[in-house]
Every structure is written in C-alpha cells, then in structure tokens.
Design a protein around this motif. Structure first.
Motif, short mmCIF file in Angstrom:
data_model
loop_
_atom_site.label_atom_id
_atom_site.label_comp_id
_atom_site.label_asym_id
_atom_site.label_seq_id
_atom_site.Cartn_x
_atom_site.Cartn_y
_atom_site.Cartn_z
N ALA A 236 0.83 -1.21 0.00
CA ALA A 236 0.00 0.00 0.00
C ALA A 236 0.87 1.26 0.00
O ALA A 236 0.55 2.24 -0.68
N ALA A 237 1.97 1.24 0.77
CA ALA A 237 2.87 2.38 0.81
C ALA A 237 3.51 2.62 -0.56
O ALA A 237 3.62 3.76 -1.02
N THR A 238 3.91 1.55 -1.21
CA THR A 238 4.50 1.65 -2.55
C THR A 238 3.50 2.24 -3.53
O THR A 238 3.83 3.08 -4.36
N GLU A 239 2.25 1.77 -3.41
CA GLU A 239 1.20 2.26 -4.30
C GLU A 239 0.94 3.74 -4.09
O GLU A 239 0.76 4.50 -5.03
N GLN A 249 11.72 1.87 -1.96
CA GLN A 249 12.70 0.79 -1.79
C GLN A 249 12.41 0.12 -0.44
O GLN A 249 12.54 0.74 0.61
N VAL A 250 11.97 -1.13 -0.50
CA VAL A 250 11.54 -1.84 0.71
C VAL A 250 12.71 -2.59 1.33
O VAL A 250 13.42 -3.34 0.65
N SER A 259 9.29 2.51 9.71
CA SER A 259 9.90 3.84 9.59
C SER A 259 10.24 4.08 8.13
O SER A 259 10.22 3.17 7.30
N GLN A 260 10.55 5.33 7.83
CA GLN A 260 10.82 5.70 6.44
C GLN A 260 11.89 6.77 6.37
O GLN A 260 12.09 7.54 7.32
N ILE A 275 12.88 5.17 1.23
CA ILE A 275 13.26 3.87 1.79
C ILE A 275 12.25 3.48 2.86
O ILE A 275 11.99 4.25 3.80
N LEU A 276 11.67 2.31 2.73
CA LEU A 276 10.67 1.81 3.66
C LEU A 276 11.27 0.69 4.49
O LEU A 276 11.62 -0.38 3.97
#
Length: 309
Positions: A236-239, A249-250, A259-260, A275-276
């Motif tokens: 969902a975060a990527t989307e 980037q996971v 965190s990010q 960065i996730l």
C-alpha cells in the motif's frame, strides 16, 4: 412521486433491468427494484450503485450511449461477414433503440469523465497522447443478509479518445487479493494496457499536444512532499508513493512499514526514492497514520486516502 418517477424513467431508458437484445442466448436482465417499492433510501443507494444489479453488457451499452451523443444502440457481435477474397457477404447495420440524453448532456458527461482520468481517481487509466475518459468502481460483494466484509469487485469503464470516442472498454476484477481493491488502483491500469493496444491496432492517431502530455497536472513544481506511510503495508505504501510520483525501496523482513527515509514532511525530487523499513513487530496492527492533507486539491486528497485504504 414525480421525482422518483423521473429517476426510474432514466434508469430504464439506459436499459438497466432489461435485456439488451444482443444476439446471444442466456443473457441476464439484471435486477431492478419495482417502481412501487422505490423510496428515498432506494433512490440514494441506487445512485451509488447499491440496490441494483447491472450486467457488464448493460453497463457498456449505457456508457456507449453517453459516448456517442446520447443514442442507446443494440449491441452486436458481428460487424460484417466476408469471404476469402474480402468480398462482403453480409453487413450488419447499427440498430438504434432510443435517444436517452441530449447531445449537449453527452458532451458534458464526457468532459466530466475525462476529468476523472486527468485529475481524479482514474489517473492510472491515462494513455499518453490520447484524451481518455472513464469512471472507477469499487463495489461491495453482496451476501446473505447484507454485504460480505472485506470482499470487493473493482472495476473501471472508460472511453477513448474522450472528445471523439472510438472504443469503450470495461474491466472488472472480482474479489482481488493483495490488499488493494479500489477500481482506480487495479482495474484502471488494465484498461490502459488494453485500450492503448486497441487504439494502436485501430490506427487512431494520438491527439494530445506536448503541453498536455503531463496528464492534466497543472503543477510546475519538480519536488514532492513525502507523505507519512508508516503503519501501512509495504504494498500500500509503494502504491501511494507511486501515485504522487515517488519510488519505494523496501527493506526488512516484515510486511508493515515501521519507519521511512526521508521522514514525513520532507521533500524529494519527483521520481525520487523513499526507503521503507519494514518490521511488523514495532507497529500498531490495523492502524494507519493520517497524513497532513492541508492545502491539497480535493482530487489529490481522494487519491491519497483511497490508496491508504
């Protein structure tokens, strides 16, 4: 009673609740509430797609009427029959059923549908070089005694080119898995892939100028404010980041963003990477951090919140 009668008249005029007359056996007629049982609640729920069952063929036929200037046509499977030498043996002429809306209303609705793709929830249906109009759909699945929790039908129906429609395409995804279920997120990209190839196959010339290729986005800024995607799933975060023009980037073995980097509120160049860091043990299950939406357009707000669930 007069308003309900007019409402019911237009629903029936577009062919909902009745067979289209297509030359195929086994066509369903859909489900419509009897006019005598139509009350204020039913009018409200039907307006958002509940309390009515429409077949995909009925929906395509109705939207085609909007696209062609307001005339409902009887759908046909075969355009013409030709022999090995290309000689036409039989040609089928279009069959007009009735005029359901005026040409002016048709043009207005096409403009509104184009805005859904240019600035709204249907952005992922945009085809570079073409003006595209359409509408997203996210329906709950009906079950015994009500709607089934967590089950949806995602859809997108669109037309192209929006100012001179040549095709109408409907994509329906039944009970999608993977966390995303909104029509604008998963059905619209399928429409784009199919319609883009179809327009090219039909030889429809691109129309949009270089100045319009930015998909209707009037922003001249090259930087993007980083949203807070903590407590979202990585998908969902990527989307969400993709929706606003950023990459993801996971890292980590978990499925939830703990965190990010950069942190929320920071700025990145459009196309930059966030960065996730994923660690399911350090987050609050089922909770989503509400982003700061101050100063954003309603269309942007709708897209962001939709992507976040």
């Amino acid at each position: 009673a007069k308003e309900k009668g007019l409402f019911y008249k237009y629903i029936k005029a577009f062919g909902f609740g009745q067979k289209t007359g297509i030359d195929l056996s086994g066509e369903a007629s859909g489900i419509m509430i009897d006019q005598n049982k139509l009350g204020p609640v039913e009018v409200a729920t039907i307006s958002i797609g509940q309390g009515i069952a429409v077949t995909p063929l009925q929906l395509v036929t109705a939207v085609s009427a909007v696209a062609n200037g307001g005339t409902l046509l009887e759908p046909q499977i075969v355009s013409k029959v030709v022999d090995n030498d290309g000689k036409i043996i039989q040609e089928f002429q279009k069959k007009e059923v009735r005029q359901v809306i005026s040409q002016d209303t048709s043009k207005l609705v096409c403009i509104l549908l184009e805005q859904v793709v240019a600035n709204g929830t249907g952005r992922k249906a945009y085809i570079e070089g073409y003006r595209v109009g359409g509408k997203t759909g996210t329906a709950q699945v009906a079950g015994k005694g009500g709607y089934v929790p967590g089950k949806y039908i995602a859809s997108f129906i669109g037309m192209a080119p929006a100012n001179d429609p040549q095709i109408v395409c409907l994509v329906v995804i039944n009970e999608p898995s993977g966390g995303l279920y909104q029509g604008g997120q998963i059905a619209a990209p399928v429409f784009k892939a199919v319609a883009e190839d179809t327009l090219r196959y039909m030889g429809v010339t691109p129309q949009v100028t270089d100045d319009e290729v930015n998909n209707g986005n009037d922003s001249t800024s090259t930087t993007v404010e980083v949203p807070d995607v903590t407590n979202l799933t990585a998908d969902a975060a990527t989307e969400l980041l993709d929706l606003i023009g950023l990459k993801a980037q996971v890292k980590g073995s978990g499925s939830i963003v703990a965190s990010q980097v950069p942190v929320a509120g920071g700025s990145l160049e459009a196309g930059g990477t966030v960065i996730l860091n994923c660690d399911s043990s350090s987050t609050v299950a089922g909770k989503i951090t509400v982003p700061d939406l101050t100063g954003k357009k309603l269309s942007e707000v709708a897209g962001i919140l939709s992507a976040m669930g």
